[in-house]
Design a protein around this motif. Structure first.
Motif, PDB file in Angstrom:
ATOM      1  N   UNK A  74       0.829  -1.126   0.079  1.00  0.00           N
ATOM      2  CA  UNK A  74      -0.008  -0.075  -0.089  1.00  0.00           C
ATOM      3  C   UNK A  74       0.798   1.349  -0.011  1.00  0.00           C
ATOM      4  N   UNK A  75       2.017   1.247   0.766  1.00  0.00           N
ATOM      5  CA  UNK A  75       2.832   2.340   0.802  1.00  0.00           C
ATOM      6  C   UNK A  75       3.599   2.623  -0.446  1.00  0.00           C
ATOM      7  N   UNK A  76       3.849   1.588  -1.089  1.00  0.00           N
ATOM      8  CA  UNK A  76       4.541   1.755  -2.479  1.00  0.00           C
ATOM      9  C   UNK A  76       3.351   2.339  -3.527  1.00  0.00           C
ATOM     10  N   UNK A  83      -1.505  -9.668 -14.414  1.00  0.00           N
ATOM     11  CA  UNK A  83      -1.210  -8.239 -14.821  1.00  0.00           C
ATOM     12  C   UNK A  83      -1.286  -7.246 -13.258  1.00  0.00           C
ATOM     13  N   UNK A  84      -1.990  -7.666 -12.531  1.00  0.00           N
ATOM     14  CA  UNK A  84      -1.849  -6.830 -11.152  1.00  0.00           C
ATOM     15  C   UNK A  84      -0.431  -7.230 -10.533  1.00  0.00           C
ATOM     16  N   UNK A  85       0.049  -8.546 -10.416  1.00  0.00           N
ATOM     17  CA  UNK A  85       1.373  -8.784  -9.864  1.00  0.00           C
ATOM     18  C   UNK A  85       2.418  -8.062 -10.867  1.00  0.00           C
ATOM     19  N   UNK A  86       2.320  -8.055 -12.149  1.00  0.00           N
ATOM     20  CA  UNK A  86       3.318  -7.630 -12.874  1.00  0.00           C
ATOM     21  C   UNK A  86       3.427  -5.995 -12.674  1.00  0.00           C
ATOM     22  N   UNK A  87       2.281  -5.234 -12.479  1.00  0.00           N
ATOM     23  CA  UNK A  87       2.228  -3.939 -11.875  1.00  0.00           C
ATOM     24  C   UNK A  87       2.828  -3.553 -10.800  1.00  0.00           C
ATOM     25  N   UNK A  88       2.446  -4.534  -9.678  1.00  0.00           N
ATOM     26  CA  UNK A  88       3.103  -4.083  -8.339  1.00  0.00           C
ATOM     27  C   UNK A  88       4.616  -4.368  -8.618  1.00  0.00           C
ATOM     28  N   UNK A  89       5.174  -5.343  -9.129  1.00  0.00           N
ATOM     29  CA  UNK A  89       6.493  -5.728  -9.371  1.00  0.00           C
ATOM     30  C   UNK A  89       7.243  -4.434  -9.589  1.00  0.00           C
ATOM     31  N   UNK A  90       6.535  -3.749 -10.829  1.00  0.00           N
ATOM     32  CA  UNK A  90       7.066  -2.566 -11.459  1.00  0.00           C
ATOM     33  C   UNK A  90       7.124  -1.448 -10.424  1.00  0.00           C
ATOM     34  N   UNK A  91       5.898  -1.064  -9.864  1.00  0.00           N
ATOM     35  CA  UNK A  91       5.843  -0.142  -8.817  1.00  0.00           C
ATOM     36  C   UNK A  91       6.803  -0.254  -7.563  1.00  0.00           C
ATOM     37  N   UNK A 145      19.421   1.609 -13.239  1.00  0.00           N
ATOM     38  CA  UNK A 145      19.214   0.079 -13.586  1.00  0.00           C
ATOM     39  C   UNK A 145      17.734  -0.110 -13.148  1.00  0.00           C
ATOM     40  N   UNK A 146      17.365   0.154 -11.749  1.00  0.00           N
ATOM     41  CA  UNK A 146      15.830  -0.173 -11.410  1.00  0.00           C
ATOM     42  C   UNK A 146      14.923   0.376 -12.253  1.00  0.00           C
ATOM     43  N   UNK A 147      15.111   1.598 -12.585  1.00  0.00           N
ATOM     44  CA  UNK A 147      13.948   2.373 -13.448  1.00  0.00           C
ATOM     45  C   UNK A 147      13.801   1.424 -14.936  1.00  0.00           C
ATOM     46  N   UNK A 148      14.840   1.103 -15.428  1.00  0.00           N
ATOM     47  CA  UNK A 148      15.013   0.220 -16.612  1.00  0.00           C
ATOM     48  C   UNK A 148      14.364  -1.251 -16.379  1.00  0.00           C
ATOM     49  N   UNK A 149      14.874  -1.854 -15.366  1.00  0.00           N
ATOM     50  CA  UNK A 149      14.243  -3.144 -14.866  1.00  0.00           C
ATOM     51  C   UNK A 149      12.872  -2.991 -14.569  1.00  0.00           C
ATOM     52  N   UNK A 150      12.402  -2.248 -14.190  1.00  0.00           N
ATOM     53  CA  UNK A 150      10.888  -1.886 -13.932  1.00  0.00           C
ATOM     54  C   UNK A 150      10.065  -2.124 -15.203  1.00  0.00           C
ATOM     55  N   UNK A 151      10.536  -1.262 -16.184  1.00  0.00           N
ATOM     56  CA  UNK A 151       9.688  -1.291 -17.495  1.00  0.00           C
ATOM     57  C   UNK A 151      10.076  -2.563 -18.282  1.00  0.00           C
ATOM     58  N   UNK A 152      11.332  -3.201 -18.041  1.00  0.00           N
ATOM     59  CA  UNK A 152      11.721  -4.250 -18.873  1.00  0.00           C
ATOM     60  C   UNK A 152      10.724  -5.418 -18.263  1.00  0.00           C
ATOM     61  N   UNK A 153      10.493  -5.417 -17.002  1.00  0.00           N
ATOM     62  CA  UNK A 153       9.391  -6.722 -16.480  1.00  0.00           C
ATOM     63  C   UNK A 153       7.950  -6.621 -16.990  1.00  0.00           C
ATOM     64  N   UNK A 154       7.595  -5.305 -17.255  1.00  0.00           N
ATOM     65  CA  UNK A 154       6.343  -5.316 -17.986  1.00  0.00           C
ATOM     66  C   UNK A 154       6.565  -5.564 -19.411  1.00  0.00           C
ATOM     67  N   UNK A 172       6.723   6.560 -14.899  1.00  0.00           N
ATOM     68  CA  UNK A 172       5.479   6.797 -14.111  1.00  0.00           C
ATOM     69  C   UNK A 172       4.612   6.761 -15.216  1.00  0.00           C
ATOM     70  N   UNK A 173       4.774   7.308 -16.550  1.00  0.00           N
ATOM     71  CA  UNK A 173       3.608   7.313 -17.555  1.00  0.00           C
ATOM     72  C   UNK A 173       3.386   5.939 -18.194  1.00  0.00           C
ATOM     73  N   UNK A 174       4.416   5.058 -18.390  1.00  0.00           N
ATOM     74  CA  UNK A 174       4.340   3.758 -18.928  1.00  0.00           C
ATOM     75  C   UNK A 174       3.531   2.924 -17.939  1.00  0.00           C
ATOM     76  N   UNK A 175       3.766   2.971 -16.725  1.00  0.00           N
ATOM     77  CA  UNK A 175       3.229   1.779 -15.776  1.00  0.00           C
ATOM     78  C   UNK A 175       1.784   2.423 -15.513  1.00  0.00           C
ATOM     79  N   UNK A 176       1.300   3.492 -15.625  1.00  0.00           N
ATOM     80  CA  UNK A 176      -0.210   4.045 -15.527  1.00  0.00           C
ATOM     81  C   UNK A 176      -0.732   3.571 -16.981  1.00  0.00           C
ATOM     82  N   UNK A 177      -0.109   3.730 -18.118  1.00  0.00           N
ATOM     83  CA  UNK A 177      -0.726   3.222 -19.140  1.00  0.00           C
ATOM     84  C   UNK A 177      -0.980   1.695 -19.038  1.00  0.00           C
ATOM     85  N   UNK A 178       0.143   0.849 -18.857  1.00  0.00           N
ATOM     86  CA  UNK A 178      -0.137  -0.489 -18.585  1.00  0.00           C
ATOM     87  C   UNK A 178      -1.233  -0.868 -17.957  1.00  0.00           C
TER      88      UNK A 178
END
Length: 569
Positions: free
Chosen positions: A80-82, A149-157, A176-185, A320-326
């Protein structure tokens, strides 16, 4: 979404977190995932209370009472905090001192630098009502997603929030973590098709040179094959996913307040550069170029080595933009596969192997695939009894009878060895009144199976049986066993770890008696590595190397030692 009843256990979890986000009023902020309570004190960092409700069904799928009443709440609060930190684009952490250091741009030591993420790390950043509404909408969309999809989004968040936290102390890891977050999706995203002219120039020249003598048709086939392989590359998939998830607003309204925002024509190469940076940081421990980590006020893009690349600020806005779009585009609703197994995903559950005495005595409804496991339990029970570690052998008459029935009813040839070995071992060790005799005739008809060099027959020998194998037979067995242990297949015969070491000690002893001390040391080395840290085997190896001959050793006595015998249970 997945509960079958409407009267669950409810447990309130409440924590005090710390954030740079502030509100003028201390009203409760009700969200679909919990309640926020901002403080009205002073300072760059202020307390933020979060309250979430943990709900679990009272009954299991079969109608029995569930043993789960509540989780510890830590995972729920952390998630929830994330989500709050991502949704409001602020820092939300459980440690007040850490929050202060992150907001200040790092510690007071030599590595202190200006903040690279000026907006999200702004001290005492006011949060408007519209931002709260945006968070509430994001939460609604997020929890409505189908489970994968929920789990994927949460991992990226989570990774994006981690990247923000680390931006002041480890810029390379943050990038690296910013890129990895997008790569995971993007892991399942198909890479877009591209013309040959867009292929990497250096590689394109090599292929073109190799195809010079081909006619146009064949040259085109080669180019198409190369492009098809390129589309399988993770880098292309990452780039294609991000570009596909950029809405028109990214280059319009959202870019209006940005400094040096990325242009659409520059973005493909900038993403490619970011992926390469991620790869080199992870695999080669390369640091970022100075321009990317020492120019905090430069904006979202930086000139580097003749190219326009994304700064940490620019990469953060893309995330921020891509995760919200996802989250906005992903499928919603109940996931059929998760519907029947959601209980296995309850936080705080740790799966361990249950000690056999809790389940083996009544184990009577299984097929031949379980025979190796029954044999393994029997071997360990007999070994521990012989070593004086347990008062007696586990009563395994029920599963042994089941093995006999499987053997009598026409089991497959490949399965019979485990069945026969288990029955023979049981009847050879236990008292007369515990023996299972009704299958004796069937067992005797398959007795020749125990004459071959197998780990089943070797285990029987180790516990008191007799074998007449040549050194070559034993060598072949050891090689096959080593291969099986490395592969760790589903039907791997698990034995007390001392048994595998003793197999090589047996070969070492035979080699030493035969005068081949070099071969003896090879097997001694393998025995030590199968029982790491064992002082007796280490000393034996040292003595053999020093004296040029292996001292005699009682292999069966070694098996009955009370230490390092069985896998952890």
């Amino acid at each position: 979404m997945y509960f079958e009843s409407d009267n669950p256990h409810e447990t309130v979890h409440r924590r005090v977190l710390y954030s740079n986000g502030i509100r003028v009023r201390a009203d409760d902020v009700e969200l679909p995932i919990g309640t926020l309570r901002f403080s009205t004190g002073h300072g760059d960092v202020r307390g933020l209370q979060i309250e979430v409700i943990d709900r679990l069904e009272r009954t299991n799928a079969d109608g029995s009472d569930s043993i789960h009443i509540a989780t510890g709440g830590d995972e729920l609060v952390a998630d929830a905090a994330a989500v709050v930190a991502f949704g409001l684009d602020v820092v939300v952490l459980q440690d007040q001192d850490l929050t202060g250091r992150v907001i200040a741009g790092g510690g007071s030591g030599l590595r202190r630098r200006e903040k690279l993420l000026a907006h999200v790390l702004e001290p005492a950043r006011f949060i408007s009502d519209s931002e709260i509404d945006g968070l509430r909408s994001f939460c609604d969309q997020l929890i409505a997603l189908q489970r994968p999809y929920f789990e994927s989004a949460m991992r990226a968040v989570r990774r994006i929030v981690d990247a923000v936290t680390l931006s002041s102390s480890d810029v390379a890891l943050s990038y690296t973590l910013f890129v990895a977050a997008l790569e995971s999706l993007a892991k399942d995203w198909p890479a877009p098709e591209a013309p040959w002219s867009d292929y990497e120039p250096k590689k394109r020249k090599i292929v073109d040179a190799a195809c010079e003598e081909l006619d146009t048709t064949n040259r085109t086939k080669v180019q198409e094959a190369v492009l098809a392989i390129d589309r399988l590359a993770l880098r292309r998939r990452f780039q294609g996913f991000v570009l596909d998830h950029l809405a028109p607003s990214f280059f319009r309204s959202e870019a209006s307040d940005a400094r040096d925002p990325i242009r659409a024509v520059d973005l493909p190469k900038a993403l490619d550069f970011a992926y390469v940076v991620r790869s080199k940081t992870m695999h080669e421990l390369r640091d970022l170029a100075p321009e990317l980590r020492e120019l905090p006020g430069h904006g979202e893009t930086i000139w580097h080595d003749g190219k326009t690349v994304l700064s940490l600020e620019g990469l953060h806005r893309i995330c921020q933009h891509v995760v919200r779009q996802y989250v906005e585009r992903a499928p919603r609703g109940v996931d059929p596969e998760f519907n029947s197994s959601y209980r296995s995903a309850i936080p705080g559950i740790v799966r361990v192997r249950m000690a056999p005495e809790y389940w083996i005595t009544g184990f009577d409804n299984f097929g031949t695939s379980e025979a190796p496991r029954v044999f393994s339990v029997l071997v360990e029970s007999l070994r521990s009894t012989g070593a004086g570690e347990s008062e007696g052998v586990i009563d395994m008459r029920t599963p042994i009878r089941r093995l006999g029935a499987l053997l009598r009813n026409g089991s497959k040839p490949a399965d019979r060895l485990a069945l026969v070995a288990s029955i023979v071992l049981w009847n050879g060790w236990v008292a007369d009144e515990l023996r299972i005799t009704e299958f004796n005739e069937t067992v005797e008809s398959h007795a020749k199976l125990l004459e071959a060099a197998t780990m089943y027959a070797y285990a029987l020998w180790a516990l008191g049986g007799s074998i007449e194998w040549s050194g070559a037979d034993l060598e072949s067995l050891a090689e096959q066993r080593e291969a099986d242990l490395k592969q760790q297949g589903k039907r791997l015969l698990e034995l007390p770890v001392i048994f595998d070491a003793v197999l090589h000690l047996d070969l070492a002893q035979r080699a030493s008696i035969g005068g081949n001390q070099e071969r003896a040391l090879v097997h001694l080395s393998k025995a030590v590595e199968l029982l790491p840290g064992d002082p007796e085997l280490i000393e034996l190896e040292s003595q053999t190397a020093a004296q040029g001959i292996m001292p005699p050793i009682d292999l069966r006595a070694l098996i009955l030692r009370t230490d390092r015998a069985a896998p952890q249970t």
